[in-house]
Structure formats: C-alpha cells, structure tokens
Design an enzyme around this catalytic site. Sequence first.
Site, PDB file in Angstrom:
ATOM      1  N   TYR A  17      -4.358  18.573  -9.718  1.00  0.00           N
ATOM      2  CA  TYR A  17      -5.199  17.027  -9.017  1.00  0.00           C
ATOM      3  C   TYR A  17      -6.703  16.420 -10.002  1.00  0.00           C
ATOM      4  O   TYR A  17      -6.339  15.277 -10.780  1.00  0.00           O
ATOM      5  CB  TYR A  17      -5.740  17.329  -7.802  1.00  0.00           C
ATOM      6  CG  TYR A  17      -6.059  16.533  -7.175  1.00  0.00           C
ATOM      7  CD1 TYR A  17      -4.930  15.909  -5.905  1.00  0.00           C
ATOM      8  CD2 TYR A  17      -7.946  16.141  -6.841  1.00  0.00           C
ATOM      9  CE1 TYR A  17      -5.624  14.653  -5.203  1.00  0.00           C
ATOM     10  CE2 TYR A  17      -7.270  15.389  -5.938  1.00  0.00           C
ATOM     11  CZ  TYR A  17      -7.118  14.800  -4.944  1.00  0.00           C
ATOM     12  OH  TYR A  17      -7.191  13.657  -4.262  1.00  0.00           O
TER      13      TYR A  17
ATOM     14  N   VAL B 292       0.916  -1.393  -0.004  1.00  0.00           N
ATOM     15  CA  VAL B 292       0.046   0.263   0.050  1.00  0.00           C
ATOM     16  C   VAL B 292       0.858   1.351  -0.018  1.00  0.00           C
ATOM     17  O   VAL B 292       1.573   1.593   1.125  1.00  0.00           O
ATOM     18  CB  VAL B 292      -1.066  -0.027   1.064  1.00  0.00           C
ATOM     19  CG1 VAL B 292      -1.528   1.362   1.579  1.00  0.00           C
ATOM     20  CG2 VAL B 292      -1.953  -1.284   1.450  1.00  0.00           C
ATOM     21  N   THR B 293       1.168   1.874  -1.181  1.00  0.00           N
ATOM     22  CA  THR B 293       1.866   3.673  -1.130  1.00  0.00           C
ATOM     23  C   THR B 293       1.086   3.918  -0.627  1.00  0.00           C
ATOM     24  O   THR B 293      -0.072   4.579  -0.255  1.00  0.00           O
ATOM     25  CB  THR B 293       2.208   3.661  -2.878  1.00  0.00           C
ATOM     26  OG1 THR B 293       0.839   4.664  -3.186  1.00  0.00           O
ATOM     27  CG2 THR B 293       2.494   2.450  -3.408  1.00  0.00           C
TER      28      THR B 293
ATOM     29  N   ASP C 287       9.783   6.808  -2.545  1.00  0.00           N
ATOM     30  CA  ASP C 287       8.797   7.630  -3.213  1.00  0.00           C
ATOM     31  C   ASP C 287       8.547   7.663  -4.633  1.00  0.00           C
ATOM     32  O   ASP C 287       9.285   7.048  -5.376  1.00  0.00           O
ATOM     33  CB  ASP C 287       9.978   9.699  -3.368  1.00  0.00           C
ATOM     34  CG  ASP C 287       9.415  10.469  -4.058  1.00  0.00           C
ATOM     35  OD1 ASP C 287       8.594  10.031  -4.710  1.00  0.00           O
ATOM     36  OD2 ASP C 287      10.814  11.037  -3.958  1.00  0.00           O
TER      37      ASP C 287
ATOM     38  N   LEU D 272       6.317   8.755   2.076  1.00  0.00           N
ATOM     39  CA  LEU D 272       7.554   9.104   2.124  1.00  0.00           C
ATOM     40  C   LEU D 272       7.997   9.530   3.549  1.00  0.00           C
ATOM     41  O   LEU D 272       9.245   9.778   3.576  1.00  0.00           O
ATOM     42  CB  LEU D 272       6.974  10.590   1.109  1.00  0.00           C
ATOM     43  CG  LEU D 272       8.748  11.316   0.780  1.00  0.00           C
ATOM     44  CD1 LEU D 272       9.608  11.001  -0.142  1.00  0.00           C
ATOM     45  CD2 LEU D 272       7.402  12.825   0.233  1.00  0.00           C
TER      46      LEU D 272
ATOM     47  N   ILE E  10      -6.276   7.946   3.877  1.00  0.00           N
ATOM     48  CA  ILE E  10      -7.177   6.403   3.043  1.00  0.00           C
ATOM     49  C   ILE E  10      -6.414   5.024   2.890  1.00  0.00           C
ATOM     50  O   ILE E  10      -6.407   4.257   3.449  1.00  0.00           O
ATOM     51  CB  ILE E  10      -7.115   7.040   1.885  1.00  0.00           C
ATOM     52  CG1 ILE E  10      -8.806   7.464   1.739  1.00  0.00           C
ATOM     53  CG2 ILE E  10      -7.615   5.836   0.730  1.00  0.00           C
ATOM     54  CD1 ILE E  10      -8.716   8.616   0.835  1.00  0.00           C
TER      55      ILE E  10
ATOM     56  N   ALA F  62      -7.035  17.167 -12.779  1.00  0.00           N
ATOM     57  CA  ALA F  62      -5.720  15.552 -14.449  1.00  0.00           C
ATOM     58  C   ALA F  62      -5.128  14.393 -14.389  1.00  0.00           C
ATOM     59  O   ALA F  62      -5.021  13.854 -14.994  1.00  0.00           O
ATOM     60  CB  ALA F  62      -4.696  16.710 -14.506  1.00  0.00           C
TER      61      ALA F  62
END
Length: 246
Positions: free
Chosen positions: A154, A10-11, A60, A37, A17, A156
């Site tokens: 955001y 999970v990034t 990252d 990060l 969330i 886009a």
Amino acid sequence: MGLSGKLALVTGGGRGIGRAVCQILSRENAQVIVTDLNLDNCNQTLQSLSQLSHLAVQSDVSSSNSVKLCFEQILDKYKRAPDIIVNSAGITKDGFLLRMKEQDFDQVIDVNLKGTFLVTQTGAGLMKDQGIQGSIVNIASIVGKTGNIGQANYTASKAGVIGFTKTAAKELGKFGIRVNAVLPGFIQTAMTDAVPDKVKEKIVAEIPLGHLGQPEDIAYTCLFLASSRSKYITGASIEVAGGLGV
C-alpha cells in the site's frame, strides 16, 4: 466554489472517501459519474446525490478494457469528456513484508497505482483532444510519505501515486490540465473500522489534532483542487492528516 456545468468522474465512488467526494461535488452542482467495482454501492451513492443528470458505471480501474468501456459510456451519455477526475479507487491487502504474498502486492499496485495511471491517461487524452482545461485529483496517502508497518504494498502504491502526479503535472500543464494529489491521514471509513481498537488508539496518540479525520475532510480538499480557486496549483501534494507525518 460552484461547479455548475462541470462534469466530474470519481473512481471508487461507491463508499468512503469516494462517496463523500461525489456528494460534495454534486452539492456544488457538478454532474457526477460514480464508478466502482461494486455497482450496488455506486447506485447507493447515486441515490444520495442532488437531482442532476448523474451516472453510475461499474468499472475495474486495474483493467484497461474496463476503463475504456467506462469512458465510452461517459461519452455516449454526455457527449464530452469530464472536466474533473478524482482517482479515489483503492484497496488494501495488509501483511508483514516477509510474509506478504506476491499476489497481494501485485493487486494493490494494480488498483492503486496502475488504476490511477490508466484513468488519468485515458481521461487526460480526451481532455486534450476536446480542449478541456481540466483538473485531475489523485488520492494518495500520508503513509506514501512516511511508510507504515504491515503495508509494504500500500505504501509503495501511494508513494507511486505521489511521483506519478508530479510527472503528470509536468507533462499535462501545457494543455491546461492540472494534476494534484491529496494525502489523507487516518480517515474514519470502513477500511479503518477494520483496524483493531488498540492499534487505532496508538495511531490517534500520534496525530497532533488528536482524532481521526472524516471523509468530508478529504472531499472538501478535492473540491478546492477541482475548482477555479486552485487554478495556479498543479503538481502539489496536499496533506490532510491532522498533522500526522509532519
């Protein structure tokens, strides 16, 4: 929807969330790799999980080298690729279109869209090589469908995630790898806490269910898409927005 024996990456798992996704997947007995990060945030998430063999990795997602190192740590510890990937890492740098700095546009695209590409490309490549029929869940946004004032970068990036998900599903389906997107509406997180109350009141007035969502609302949808109960779903964009954007 037990996930015993499954390995999930999970990034953006350090808060919001992403943290809720980690907690729900762990509750269903998946082993979880929490990446963010901020390593301190990762470790805080880790402490909230069940007592399985989980892992925290500082990463990252906008850097191909950092993503590569993350997967090297995963392979070193678990000796295999994840079965589940949830791309939840994301940032905002809001501003009106005519005033937006190029750097703010680029940074949001790099994290939200390019990061989803880099993690999916690397993770799916390992799944394919190891014969893992995995599930990739990309966190997009309802505003990627509707647009939103002050969020040209955001919106886009999230519209890009929706399109990317559809293409990835078409290309990876033959390897048994499913790729879907979840489109959250306005969810109660640190990101929305920074929104002025007057703006939030206006947003809530437009939501048919009449309130903001919770991180768990998104996490349970991710759980469904990660599990075998969604085994015939790929390329889908599931809106979890309380009716916003309908």
